[in-house]
Design a protein around this motif. Sequence first.
Motif, PDB file in Angstrom:
ATOM      1  N   GLN A  12     -55.633  32.607  29.150  1.00  0.00           N
ATOM      2  CA  GLN A  12     -55.643  32.172  30.562  1.00  0.00           C
ATOM      3  C   GLN A  12     -55.401  30.678  30.708  1.00  0.00           C
ATOM      4  O   GLN A  12     -54.784  30.238  31.674  1.00  0.00           O
ATOM      5  N   THR A  13     -55.901  29.890  29.764  1.00  0.00           N
ATOM      6  CA  THR A  13     -55.734  28.442  29.812  1.00  0.00           C
ATOM      7  C   THR A  13     -55.068  27.980  28.522  1.00  0.00           C
ATOM      8  O   THR A  13     -55.520  28.358  27.419  1.00  0.00           O
ATOM      9  N   ASP A  73     -44.223  24.205  38.942  1.00  0.00           N
ATOM     10  CA  ASP A  73     -45.265  25.223  38.870  1.00  0.00           C
ATOM     11  C   ASP A  73     -44.851  26.418  38.011  1.00  0.00           C
ATOM     12  O   ASP A  73     -45.653  27.299  37.727  1.00  0.00           O
ATOM     13  N   ARG A 102     -46.510  31.352  35.637  1.00  0.00           N
ATOM     14  CA  ARG A 102     -46.784  30.552  36.816  1.00  0.00           C
ATOM     15  C   ARG A 102     -48.084  29.798  36.585  1.00  0.00           C
ATOM     16  O   ARG A 102     -49.068  30.347  36.087  1.00  0.00           O
ATOM     17  N   ASN A 104     -51.335  28.250  37.917  1.00  0.00           N
ATOM     18  CA  ASN A 104     -52.228  28.313  39.075  1.00  0.00           C
ATOM     19  C   ASN A 104     -52.917  26.977  39.325  1.00  0.00           C
ATOM     20  O   ASN A 104     -53.172  26.604  40.471  1.00  0.00           O
ATOM     21  N   GLN A 105     -53.243  26.253  38.231  1.00  0.00           N
ATOM     22  CA  GLN A 105     -53.915  24.963  38.389  1.00  0.00           C
ATOM     23  C   GLN A 105     -53.758  24.151  37.105  1.00  0.00           C
ATOM     24  O   GLN A 105     -53.808  24.703  35.997  1.00  0.00           O
ATOM     25  N   ASP A 115     -54.046  26.666  33.940  1.00  0.00           N
ATOM     26  CA  ASP A 115     -54.414  28.079  34.111  1.00  0.00           C
ATOM     27  C   ASP A 115     -53.145  28.827  34.464  1.00  0.00           C
ATOM     28  O   ASP A 115     -52.481  28.502  35.474  1.00  0.00           O
ATOM     29  N   ILE A 116     -52.758  29.797  33.650  1.00  0.00           N
ATOM     30  CA  ILE A 116     -51.449  30.434  33.826  1.00  0.00           C
ATOM     31  C   ILE A 116     -51.605  31.936  34.003  1.00  0.00           C
ATOM     32  O   ILE A 116     -52.635  32.530  33.660  1.00  0.00           O
ATOM     33  N   GLU A 117     -50.521  32.515  34.529  1.00  0.00           N
ATOM     34  CA  GLU A 117     -50.400  33.972  34.559  1.00  0.00           C
ATOM     35  C   GLU A 117     -48.934  34.299  34.329  1.00  0.00           C
ATOM     36  O   GLU A 117     -48.019  33.606  34.805  1.00  0.00           O
TER      37      GLU A 117
END
Length: 822
Positions: A12-13, A73, A102, A104-105, A115-117
């Motif tokens: 996630q990170t 982003d 993408r 997210n932050q 923080d990705i997805e």
Amino acid sequence: MPTESSTPNLPQTVPVCPVRGSVIYPTMVQHIDASRAISINAIEAAMAGEKVILIVSQKDKDVDDPQGGDLYDIGTACNVLRVRKNPDGTVQMLVSAVARVRVNQYHRDEYLTADIEAISVQSGPAVELRALTRELREKFEGIASGGKVSAESVQTIQGKDDAGEMADHIAFNLDFKLEDKQALLEEATVTARIRRLLTLLDTEQEVQAVQARIRAQVKEEIDKNQREYYLREQMKVIQKELHGGEEGEEGDEAEAFRTKIEALDLKPDVKKEIDREVNRLARMHPDAAEASVIRTYLTWVTELPWNTRSEDRLDVAEAAGVLDEDHYGLEKVKDRVLEFLAVRRLRKERAERGELSAEDVNKGPILVFTGPPGVGKTSIAQSIAKALGRKYVRIALGGARDESDIRGHRRTYIGAMPGRLIQGIRTAGTKNPVILLDEVDKLGTSYQGDPSSALLEVLDPSQNQHFTDHYLGVPFDLSEVMFIATANYPEQIPAALMDRMEVIDFSSYIEQEKLEIAKRYLLPRQLTQNGLKPNQISFTDAALEKLISHYTREAGVRNLEREIGTVARKVARRIATGEIKRVKVTDKELERYLGQARHTPETEGKEDMVGVSTGMFYTPVGGDILFVETSIMPGKGLVLTGQLGDVMKESARAALSYAKSHAERFHIDKDRLDNSEIHVHVPAGAIPKEGPSAGGAMATSLVSALTGIPARHDVAMTGEMTLTGRYLPIGGLKEKVLGARRAGIKHVIMPKANEPDLRDIPLHLRASMRFHPCETVDQVLDVALVGGLKALEAPRDGQATQETAGPVPSKRKTTRRSGAHA
């Protein structure tokens, strides 16, 4: 709808490695060089963790320490395969890109984390995808054939079966902008990605086509120059063989002309024409008659200042000093010249700020100086050139009758040569000289053309930048030339030519101005020309004043300088023979050197006389007074003598009609008026006289003779009268007043409409005279006759008759003068 590929499992990170100016796509294996601490720390963190790192592009590649807002982003998650530290502290990392993600932050510590997805990319409709894939392959093959992509990359791309992968690899290997590559990374479907990529490929194809066309043109120009060089070298060898082993002179001469022409920086159309003549010369036998003509033409062309100009000195105060140093008086002329310089300076300053073009700076009026001979028209043009810091060229147009004097002769004629303007430009050596067109009113016409018409183009600021001389055959820019024309008689200049010029009038000098000019300029110049020192000869003011009034009669000072030179030469002879060492020339000694005085100016009458009035007249050499005498005797009719012109005769008839119409009011005996011969005479009978401005003097003389009331001897008058008794304005008031002042007149009668002209008369002269502005003849008679209108309108018992009260012969000496204009 199928997806592009399966979505991998990612943390996630993950650490973030920002890159500048590039985008990496999934399925690629790529080396990443890191030199910034933020990137090196992120790589170390990835190696210490799950060996996954986010590669994302910076929006601005110039930012050295990017924050989350400086990055896109959408990025690419990559597996770190290998890391190597270099001796210089940089790190090289080999990564394998696995998925679009993408952010997210973003988080920031010693390095960036995110923080990705993962993004699931859809392929799109199958049929559309096949069609787009086929089109993509064809376009890429066309671009790859131009050598834009390496053979290894082309082979790799062509081996891709997956459309999305193929599109990513094509985008990575072509030189697109960062924004376009990032947009391809962010597309949600493969079909949309390929459509965008096809648009970019179309643009790339057009760019390649333009590049290919430019390369072909450059190659063609190089081949042409090489061919011309080869042929010229061959010609040199052939000419060398023809001249017995010596290299041909014509080849060398043509090359010398080519070198000079290249240095001139000519406009393309002009250079094309001149190069054609050089090529003709190079192909000709040196002894050919035409070769001599071309050689002379090219010599003229290469010696003209096509782009050579002198820098203007636009200091108005300095220019005023130059004009005052070189000329005395002429205040109106100097003011106009200084205004011209001031306007040009302001235009130049605006051009330097980009507010005006260079063409607007060069535009300006064409000045024409008009006035009698010898008043400084030509010399002040020289002073203008001196004040501006420009070259000076004088072109004498007096008697020019051939249009070719202006435009030149065509080269088909034997002895052809350029016109006087182009000759003057070559003499000056600059393209912005001051050119004086002297005596423009003396231009003649003949069957060979009208030179004044040829000047229309030259003196039109909107046309003269393309002036084409017949001899040159190519346009030459005259817009930067400052043209000044001179004329003695402006009415003789054609109206179309006059319309293009601004008239500045030079009036004749007054005696005081001539005295100052003689002392400041003429006397020192004549002493130098005759070898005298200032301590060997001196003139008193009285001597110079007598020279001006009794030995010269002119508007200017040329004859005055000649007379001073005559005295200087005679004194030089006496000094050279040892007769004297130094001389002081006084007014009494002038007769010894110059003989008897040639001119005796008229002086006012000694006493008031019946039938004798004083008028004023103007000539190109100055003003003076004249007398109108009227005698009444038995008989009938009006007799006019004294070489009077038609207009002056009409003034006499109008004066008589005025007297008859007011006979009852002035108590004139009608029977005597009807049975008398009235004889009007204007002395100096050998001199022709013309003009309407003697009307007031005629009326005064007639009324005085008919009534027996004397006219005042200290009053002179000028003005045109009408039958109804109006007093109309006239010209030349300044010169007339100066002539009256010289004659001792104290009172001047003038039309009221001429009052503004009094400002042209120096203040010290106005203070010594009294002026009587009049609107009617009654007002004239009230001043001119002894007792005025009261004496006229009062009954007179025992009125004296003109047979006994006629004019007494005057003892004034009359001299021959040029035609007077009353």
